[in-house]
Design a protein around this motif. Structure first.
Motif, PDB file in Angstrom:
ATOM      1  N   VAL A  77      44.266  52.488  47.540  1.00 18.45           N
ATOM      2  CA  VAL A  77      43.993  51.626  48.685  1.00 18.45           C
ATOM      3  C   VAL A  77      43.973  50.159  48.269  1.00 18.45           C
ATOM      4  CG1 VAL A  77      42.257  51.027  50.422  1.00 18.45           C
ATOM      5  CG2 VAL A  77      42.742  53.422  49.935  1.00 18.45           C
ATOM      6  N   GLU A  78      43.460  49.894  47.077  1.00 17.80           N
ATOM      7  CA  GLU A  78      43.432  48.517  46.584  1.00 17.80           C
ATOM      8  C   GLU A  78      44.848  47.955  46.500  1.00 17.80           C
ATOM      9  OE1 GLU A  78      41.829  44.956  45.273  1.00 17.80           O
ATOM     10  OE2 GLU A  78      40.767  46.720  46.028  1.00 17.80           O
ATOM     11  N   GLY A  79      45.788  48.782  45.975  1.00 16.39           N
ATOM     12  CA  GLY A  79      47.173  48.335  45.889  1.00 16.39           C
ATOM     13  C   GLY A  79      47.780  48.072  47.250  1.00 16.39           C
ATOM     14  N   ILE A  80      47.498  48.963  48.213  1.00 12.29           N
ATOM     15  CA  ILE A  80      48.019  48.784  49.561  1.00 12.29           C
ATOM     16  C   ILE A  80      47.432  47.525  50.199  1.00 12.29           C
ATOM     17  CG2 ILE A  80      48.082  49.777  51.885  1.00 12.29           C
ATOM     18  CD1 ILE A  80      48.104  52.531  50.571  1.00 12.29           C
ATOM     19  N   GLU A  99      47.647  41.969  52.184  1.00 16.16           N
ATOM     20  CA  GLU A  99      47.196  40.576  52.175  1.00 16.16           C
ATOM     21  C   GLU A  99      48.348  39.626  51.881  1.00 16.16           C
ATOM     22  OE1 GLU A  99      43.711  40.897  49.450  1.00 16.16           O
ATOM     23  OE2 GLU A  99      42.656  39.962  51.123  1.00 16.16           O
ATOM     24  N   ARG A 100      49.271  40.078  51.036  1.00 20.38           N
ATOM     25  CA  ARG A 100      50.413  39.239  50.686  1.00 20.38           C
ATOM     26  C   ARG A 100      51.283  38.979  51.922  1.00 20.38           C
ATOM     27  NH1 ARG A 100      52.556  42.304  46.911  1.00 20.38           N
ATOM     28  NH2 ARG A 100      51.266  41.384  45.268  1.00 20.38           N
ATOM     29  N   MET A 105      41.276  45.767  59.648  1.00 27.68           N
ATOM     30  CA  MET A 105      40.160  45.671  58.711  1.00 27.68           C
ATOM     31  C   MET A 105      40.244  44.408  57.857  1.00 27.68           C
ATOM     32  SD  MET A 105      39.406  49.577  57.541  1.00 27.68           S
ATOM     33  CE  MET A 105      41.106  49.994  57.185  1.00 27.68           C
ATOM     34  N   LEU A 106      41.468  43.991  57.523  1.00 27.51           N
ATOM     35  CA  LEU A 106      41.619  42.756  56.759  1.00 27.51           C
ATOM     36  C   LEU A 106      41.194  41.553  57.596  1.00 27.51           C
ATOM     37  CD1 LEU A 106      44.950  43.418  54.844  1.00 27.51           C
ATOM     38  CD2 LEU A 106      42.684  43.092  53.852  1.00 27.51           C
ATOM     39  N   GLU A 107      41.475  41.603  58.892  1.00 31.75           N
ATOM     40  CA  GLU A 107      40.994  40.540  59.772  1.00 31.75           C
ATOM     41  C   GLU A 107      39.472  40.498  59.781  1.00 31.75           C
ATOM     42  OE1 GLU A 107      42.613  41.030  63.639  1.00 31.75           O
ATOM     43  OE2 GLU A 107      44.521  40.059  63.157  1.00 31.75           O
TER      44      GLU A 107
END
Length: 510
Positions: free
Chosen positions: A258-261, A266-267, A281-283
């Motif tokens: 999940v960290e890699g995804i 984010e990129r 979730m990133l928002e």
């Protein structure tokens, strides 16, 4: 000046006073304890054995064991399983008293043996204690991740994955091969959830997809086995069977994945045409006043669809009735769509009846937050409370012919239920406590709308497009499997026979 006789006299008085005081205090304590004990009335309980408590009375199929014991000891009973005290509830009246009238005293869920080996402990959602953190996560789920608009936004993904499964069934039909329907349904639901959550299919031949699939299979394999450690009480923390280490390794694998995804997300943040759950979730993560959440569930949907299809195959007259409704409303020239479901009341009734007989989570758990009295019995703080939906939703005091598969009882004007519930209460949204397949109240399943959307449309397409022949002939074995889940004891293996296949099935997905 005091004489020796005076000293002896006063010493005797002191001794008499001291002994009398001790005796009085002892009697007072015993009386107080006796009075307190007389006021504490615990639920009925079977005879227990040292160390293991009532474990000797339980089989590997816990919902059935609890139901059998309830017939003898009543709809609320107290069991000691290893080192834990549990109160088992088996009827709707007591469930309502706890989950509605005293909801805030039972709003948290208990910890189990697996929590000691969960690297996400303290930051998860499903088993988090009720409080500001849990309320925040529930709000995110209900208003963003699993809101009706968000669920509807991914209708095309669910349709694509359903069509892929129809193509697999059609191939088996042409080759006259048996199909393990449970495995295929699990793959479909995994792909739906993964695509909605992170725009990735679990079954694709990529390293990322294979890791997701291995994680899901690993957790489903290990989870039921934690009940062994649970029975050992404090010794369970020693991880004598090694399941804790295996689970921790799986979580580490998943965490790295999940960290890699997320790094990739984010990129490319803000560039996606359609936001999946991780974009949302990133928002939330970028909001300094917010926190982060990740959750997904697939087994419940696939298992529920297995039971529903199995019931229909075992009742060909009901299968025919559902197909006739689909043909009348939709026809055979196009595939059933989710937008058709509101116009298919018998389909909805079929799914509701299947969930009543075969709830995806036959046991739901709560933790008593404070000493309280329920149904005239004392429930002690930190006691586990187990609601046996398997018994509650097939209670003969609530339902006529309770173990029969009768979808008609959920149609308007039905008189199948003994109690005079109106149609609104004959729903699956936790309003009627004789029918709560998704739980109820604050702890009700936030994914109920997604589950319903997937189940109803998928079952409709299976009935529309295929007939089914049971491997070995006869009927499907409807025995409940072991563990805490509601899986079938035997794999659902059938021969699909293509009835009609709209052109869009073979033309939409390459």
């Amino acid at each position: 000046m005091a004489t020796i006789s005076d000293v002896q006299f006063y010493l005797s008085l002191f001794v008499i006073w001291f002994v009398s005081t001790l005796a009085f205090r002892s009697l007072a304590k015993k009386r107080a304890k006796s009075n307190h004990a007389s006021k504490v009335i615990l639920p009925p309980s079977p005879p227990a054995l040292p160390l293991i408590g009532h474990l000797y009375l339980l089989s590997s199929v816990l919902p059935k064991s609890f139901k059998t014991l309830a017939l003898k000891y009543g709809p609320i009973m107290r069991l000691r399983i290893g080192s834990s005290n549990s109160v088992v509830v088996s009827n709707a009246t007591i469930a309502r008293e706890i989950l509605k009238n005293n909801e805030m005293s039972f709003v948290s869920r208990p910890d189990f043996g697996a929590s000691d080996f969960n690297m996400y402990k303290g930051s998860e959602f499903v088993n988090a204690d009720y409080g500001s953190y849990w309320r925040f996560l529930k709000k995110i789920c209900m208003t963003q991740l699993l809101s009706a608009p968000q669920v509807n936004r991914f209708a095309d993904i669910r349709r694509e994955e359903t069509i892929k499964l129809l193509e697999i069934f059609d191939k088996c039909s042409k080759e006259k091969k048996a199909c393990d329907i449970g495995v295929e349904l699990m793959t479909m639901t995994n792909n739906i959830i993964c695509r909605m959550a992170m725009s990735t299919r679990c079954s694709d031949n990529t390293n990322e997809s294979q890791q997701i699939w291995e994680f899901v299979k690993g957790v489903l394999e290990i989870a039921p086995k934690f009940s062994l450690g649970e029975m050992l009480g404090p010794l369970g923390k020693l991880d004598l069977f090694g399941y804790g280490r295996r689970l921790n390794n799986l979580f580490k694998l998943f965490d790295g994945l999940v960290e890699g995804i997320m790094v990739e997300k984010e990129r490319n943040f803000g560039m996606a045409e359609r936001k999946d759950m991780m974009d949302i979730m990133l928002e939330v993560y970028r909001d300094k006043n917010a926190e982060e959440i990740f959750m997904a569930g697939t087994e419940a949907m696939s298992v529920s669809m297995q039971w529903t299809l199995a019931e229909l195959i075992n009742h060909p007259e009901l299968y025919k009735k559902l197909r006739e409704e689909i043909n009348t409303v939709v026809g055979s020239s196009r595939l059933v769509e989710e937008s058709d479901v509101p116009n298919l009341p018998y389909l909805q009734a079929v799914v509701k009846e299947s969930l009543r007989l075969h709830p995806a989570a036959p046991l739901i758990f709560r933790k008593c937050g404070e000493d309280c009295k329920i149904h005239g019995y004392n429930i002690t703080k930190n006691d586990r409370v187990i609601f046996n939906l398997y018994a509650i939703m097939s209670d003969p005091n609530e339902w006529e012919d309770p173990t029969a598969f009768v979808p008609e009882r959920f149609l308007g004007g039905s008189t199948e239920t003994i109690r005079d519930y109106n149609q609104q209460l004959l729903d699956t949204k936790g309003q009627s406590f004789n029918n709560i397949p998704f739980g109820t109240g604050r702890r009700g399943c936030p994914g109920a709308s997604l589950s319903s959307a997937v189940m109803q449309a998928a079952i409709a397409t299976f009935v529309q497009c295929f007939d089914w022949e049971v491997e070995g002939g006869g009927k499907i074995d409807m025995e409940l499997g072991p563990g805490l889940s509601s899986g079938m004891a035997q794999p659902l293996v059938c021969y699909p026979v293509t009835h009609v296949l709209p052109m869009e099935v073979t033309g939409m997905v390459a």
